[in-house]
Write an enzyme that holds these catalytic residues in place. Structure first.
Site, PDB file in Angstrom:
ATOM      1  N   LYS B  98     -30.344  45.071  -9.842  1.00 54.69           N
ATOM      2  CA  LYS B  98     -29.832  46.436  -9.766  1.00 54.69           C
ATOM      3  C   LYS B  98     -29.050  46.696 -11.041  1.00 54.69           C
ATOM      4  O   LYS B  98     -27.975  46.124 -11.251  1.00 54.69           O
ATOM      5  CB  LYS B  98     -28.935  46.625  -8.539  1.00 54.69           C
ATOM      6  CG  LYS B  98     -28.243  47.973  -8.514  1.00 54.69           C
ATOM      7  CD  LYS B  98     -27.386  48.182  -7.284  1.00 54.69           C
ATOM      8  CE  LYS B  98     -26.464  49.369  -7.493  1.00 54.69           C
ATOM      9  NZ  LYS B  98     -25.644  49.657  -6.297  1.00 54.69           N
ATOM     10  N   GLY B 186     -22.708  56.800  -1.722  1.00 53.77           N
ATOM     11  CA  GLY B 186     -22.115  58.025  -1.221  1.00 53.77           C
ATOM     12  C   GLY B 186     -22.329  58.305   0.255  1.00 53.77           C
ATOM     13  O   GLY B 186     -21.658  59.168   0.820  1.00 53.77           O
TER      14      GLY B 186
END
Lengths: 83, 259
Positions: B98, B186
């Site tokens: 990532k 989020g």
């Protein structure tokens, strides 16, 4: 390999100490300590850590023959929690 | 079978779990198990002899079917991210990385220029690159072009719990993309994961919403179910929206009606 260059008589004498940087902190070790000795010293079996000496990765099979020198910068890294 | 395909890897779970911010390693491990996640993120950090429980590689490896996706958090340049990726691959043996490059700890927004550079190099080196990006359809396409395995646009700022604030941009990215789109960051409520999946995301990456809940295992299970429900909803195809009511019951021949 550094091991081959190690003078044999030093092993027989009382060991001098060297200072390395371990994860940014000074650490004192007996001269002629291998990276694997350092791992044992800090209580790691070495299976779940990555090791770097002077910014170069040292793979697990090389740790026992990688002799640490005065002033070496050693990084021992683990996988911690992260997103 | 409906699988998430990333490079040569296939996953039946479309929920990717982050392992940060849990109150303890055992709590995190229980949440991973409850989530059904098969891909989990970890972060490379210095060994600390006072905090041996920080070392998660051993315990995570014991959970069957888990593949690690190390992140490059802490990197603020492409060079730092590439170095972290190389060390992580040595340790994990996993091709997943990532790419997460955020120079400003105040907002943690990813640097698109450094991310692009790191992704291009790491993809050419055979990594399965999963870049964390702002919801920018142009950047997403450029990352696809250099061989990323997916793009991972944020729903809203990391750890903010502001959900799918970027929904309109995410829709464009999903429409344009030929590689999996994974909403990363989020999300707060399981329903947001369901919505992201209904929109056509291939997976969601969740960490804070689970770690910071009162019961991480139960929240992990909720996100597992929501992700699956949303995927089913997407595959089934949502009905068309209408501004007018459209009756579901017959409006004629009611009892006692005078014709």
């Amino acid at each position: 390999m550094r091991l081959k260059n190690r003078p044999k008589e030093i092993v027989q004498k009382p060991l001098k100490m060297i200072t390395i940087q371990l994860n940014g902190e000074p650490e004192t070790l007996p001269e002629t300590s291998a990276l694997s000795d350092l791992l044992a010293h800090i209580g790691s079996d070495g299976k779940t850590v990555a090791t770097l000496v002077n910014e170069q990765v040292v793979r697990p099979p090389q740790r026992a023959v990688h002799i640490l020198m005065e002033g070496d910068r050693v990084e021992i890294l683990v996988f911690a929690g992260g997103g | 079978m409906d699988h998430l395909q990333l490079g040569a890897y296939t996953f039946s779970s479309r929920l990717i779990l982050g392992t940060g911010k849990f109150s303890s390693a055992p709590v995190m491990l229980e949440a991973v198990k409850a989530s059904g996640a098969q891909l989990v993120t970890v972060a490379l950090r210095r060994f600390n002899r006072e905090q041996l429980e920080d070392d998660l590689f051993g315990p995570l490896s014991e959970i069957p079917g888990i593949t690690l996706m190390p992140n490059t958090s802490g990197a603020s340049t492409a060079a730092e991210a590439i170095k972290a990726a190389h060390i992580s691959r040595e340790l994990s043996g996993s091709p997943f990385i990532k790419v997460e490059i955020h120079p400003n700890p105040q907002h943690l927004m990813p640097d698109p220029i450094e991310t692009m550079e790191a992704a291009r190099i790491l993809a050419s080196e055979g990594f399965l690159v999963m870049p964390y990006i702002s919801p920018d359809p142009v950047l997403a396409k450029r990352l696809e072009d250099v061989g990323c395995a997916s793009v991972m646009p944020l729903g809203s700022a990391i750890g903010s719990g502001q959900g799918l604030a970027s929904a309109a941009m995410l829709s464009i990215i999903i429409r344009e993309s030929s590689i999996p789109v994974i909403v990363d960051a989020g999300l707060r409520a399981p329903s947001e994961a369901a919505r992201a999946m209904e929109m056509g995301c291939s997976a969601v990456l969740v960490n804070s919403a689970i770690a910071a809940s009162d019961n991480p295992s139960e929240m992990a299970a909720a996100f597992r179910d929501a992700t699956e429900a949303g995927r089913h909803g997407f595959k089934a195809g949502l009905m068309a929206e209408s501004t007018e009511a459209v009756a579901t019951s017959p409006l004629t021949s009611f009892l006692g009606e005078q014709s």
